[in-house]
Scaffold this active site. Structure first.
Site, short mmCIF file in Angstrom:
data_model
loop_
_atom_site.label_atom_id
_atom_site.label_comp_id
_atom_site.label_asym_id
_atom_site.label_seq_id
_atom_site.Cartn_x
_atom_site.Cartn_y
_atom_site.Cartn_z
N SER A 8 79.74 60.38 36.43
CA SER A 8 79.65 61.73 37.32
C SER A 8 80.28 62.65 36.39
CB SER A 8 80.22 61.52 38.44
OG SER A 8 80.33 62.72 38.94
N HIS A 33 75.18 61.25 36.18
CA HIS A 33 75.14 61.48 37.35
C HIS A 33 75.39 63.17 37.54
CE1 HIS A 33 75.40 60.58 41.91
NE2 HIS A 33 76.38 61.56 41.82
N ASP A 35 76.06 66.14 39.91
CA ASP A 35 76.30 66.74 41.21
C ASP A 35 76.07 67.86 41.40
OD1 ASP A 35 77.57 64.24 42.79
OD2 ASP A 35 78.96 64.14 41.14
N MET A 37 76.53 70.99 44.21
CA MET A 37 76.69 71.33 45.71
C MET A 37 76.50 72.83 45.91
SD MET A 37 80.32 69.20 45.43
CE MET A 37 80.64 67.75 44.52
N HIS A 66 72.39 64.33 42.14
CA HIS A 66 72.59 63.99 43.67
C HIS A 66 72.81 65.47 44.18
CE1 HIS A 66 76.23 62.34 46.28
NE2 HIS A 66 75.02 63.16 46.97
N MET A 68 73.61 67.86 46.99
CA MET A 68 74.60 68.03 48.16
C MET A 68 74.30 69.34 48.67
SD MET A 68 77.74 65.78 47.03
CE MET A 68 77.29 65.87 45.22
N MET A 137 77.42 56.44 50.14
CA MET A 137 78.61 57.44 49.85
C MET A 137 79.87 56.41 50.20
SD MET A 137 77.49 60.09 48.13
CE MET A 137 79.08 60.79 47.87
N GLY A 142 81.84 65.74 48.15
CA GLY A 142 82.31 67.48 48.29
C GLY A 142 83.29 67.35 46.87
N PHE A 143 83.81 66.47 46.76
CA PHE A 143 85.24 66.38 45.52
C PHE A 143 85.08 65.12 44.96
CE2 PHE A 143 86.02 69.44 48.76
CZ PHE A 143 86.19 70.37 48.24
N GLY A 144 85.22 65.17 43.46
CA GLY A 144 85.65 63.94 42.74
C GLY A 144 87.15 63.57 43.09
N GLY A 145 87.60 62.35 42.44
CA GLY A 145 88.71 61.92 42.57
C GLY A 145 89.52 61.63 44.09
N ASP A 175 78.89 55.38 45.24
CA ASP A 175 79.29 56.84 44.80
C ASP A 175 80.54 57.55 45.37
OD1 ASP A 175 79.47 59.41 43.47
OD2 ASP A 175 77.98 60.35 44.45
N GLY A 176 81.64 57.40 44.78
CA GLY A 176 82.92 57.86 45.11
C GLY A 176 83.92 56.88 45.16
N GLY A 177 85.15 57.12 44.14
CA GLY A 177 86.22 56.18 44.26
C GLY A 177 85.94 54.87 43.66
N GLY A 197 83.37 58.68 38.22
CA GLY A 197 83.56 60.02 37.67
C GLY A 197 85.08 60.13 37.02
N SER A 198 85.90 60.43 38.05
CA SER A 198 87.43 60.56 37.59
C SER A 198 87.82 59.36 36.77
CB SER A 198 88.29 60.75 38.61
OG SER A 198 88.21 60.05 39.90
#
Ligand code: DX5
Ligand code: ZN
Length: 218
Positions: A8, A33, A35, A37, A66, A68, A137, A142-145, A175-177, A197-198
């Protein structure tokens, strides 16, 4: 089912995107990826078509977009024209789901349906025969990290079982964490496309980090 890692770029150094793209390619990442938004569907605004077009000129990596955004059907053709290979849009968006899947496919991209953490995964069942990928998800979009939401693991299991029972060949993306620990959990639940991502961009050695995610996928 082949396993993939999708990086990401929300967590990349935006002013050095060219270097970041070659870094992810050299690290053995399979997909980028992207994103998008709109500040309406999610409380954040990122980047869109002109940036994607530039990224496409720079790399032959699979571009995994992706969306959003509140009304994806209006934009899917243009994202495909700007180089998206895979387009994910949200079940919770305002566009008609079946019409949007058709629009993505007729624009020549692969179609994926994304489902937010609080939406029952069963709501996606009827669309499975028409999809190339389903995106579960594992954080609120909405946010990375953000931290991985453990309750989403059950949804990965449910959708994977349904895909198998229908005899379909569909990728399951999360996707996420995602990090080396959560990768193991989602892989055992049935995910085969891991967005990171992060964790990936903060790693000291991205190639090693990718290996860890892939190892967790085996
Ligand atoms: C969140 C985005 C994710 C995000 C993942 O809305 O869809 O793709 O960038 O970032 P990490 O891996 O940091 O959770
Ligand atoms: Zn994403």
């Amino acid at each position: 089912m082949k396993n993939f890692v999708s990086a990401s770029v929300l967590s990349a150094d935006m002013l050095n995107l060219r270097d970041e793209i070659s870094k992810i390619k050299n690290a053995g990442v399979d997909m980028l990826h992207f994103d998008v938004m709109d500040g309406v569907f999610v409380p954040n605004i990122t980047y869109g078509l002109p940036v994607l077009e530039q990224v496409r000129k720079e790399t032959d990596i699979i571009l995994d977009v992706h969306l959003m955004i509140i009304d994806p059907i209006k934009y899917v053709k243009r994202f495909a024209e700007c180089g998206a290979d895979i387009i994910s849009f949200h079940l919770e968006s305002q566009s008609n789901t079946m019409d949007t899947i058709k629009a993505i496919k007729s624009a020549g991209a692969k179609a994926a349906l994304a489902v937010k953490p609080n939406t029952p995964i069963e709501n996606a069942f009827e669309y499975l025969p028409y999809l190339d990928m389903i995106l579960v998800m594992t954080v609120e979009p909405g946010f990375g990290g953000q931290g991985f939401i453990p309750e989403t693991v059950e949804k990965v299991k449910i959708i994977k079982d349904k895909i198998i029972s229908l005899g379909l060949d569909i990728d399951v993306q999360v996707d996420g964490g995602i990090n080396d620990k959560t990768a193991e959990i989602v892989k055992s639940a049935g995910a085969n496309v891991l967005v990171s991502g992060s964790w990936l961009f903060k790693s000291e050695n991205m190639a090693e980090a990718v290996k860890k995610l892939k190892k967790a996928e085996e």
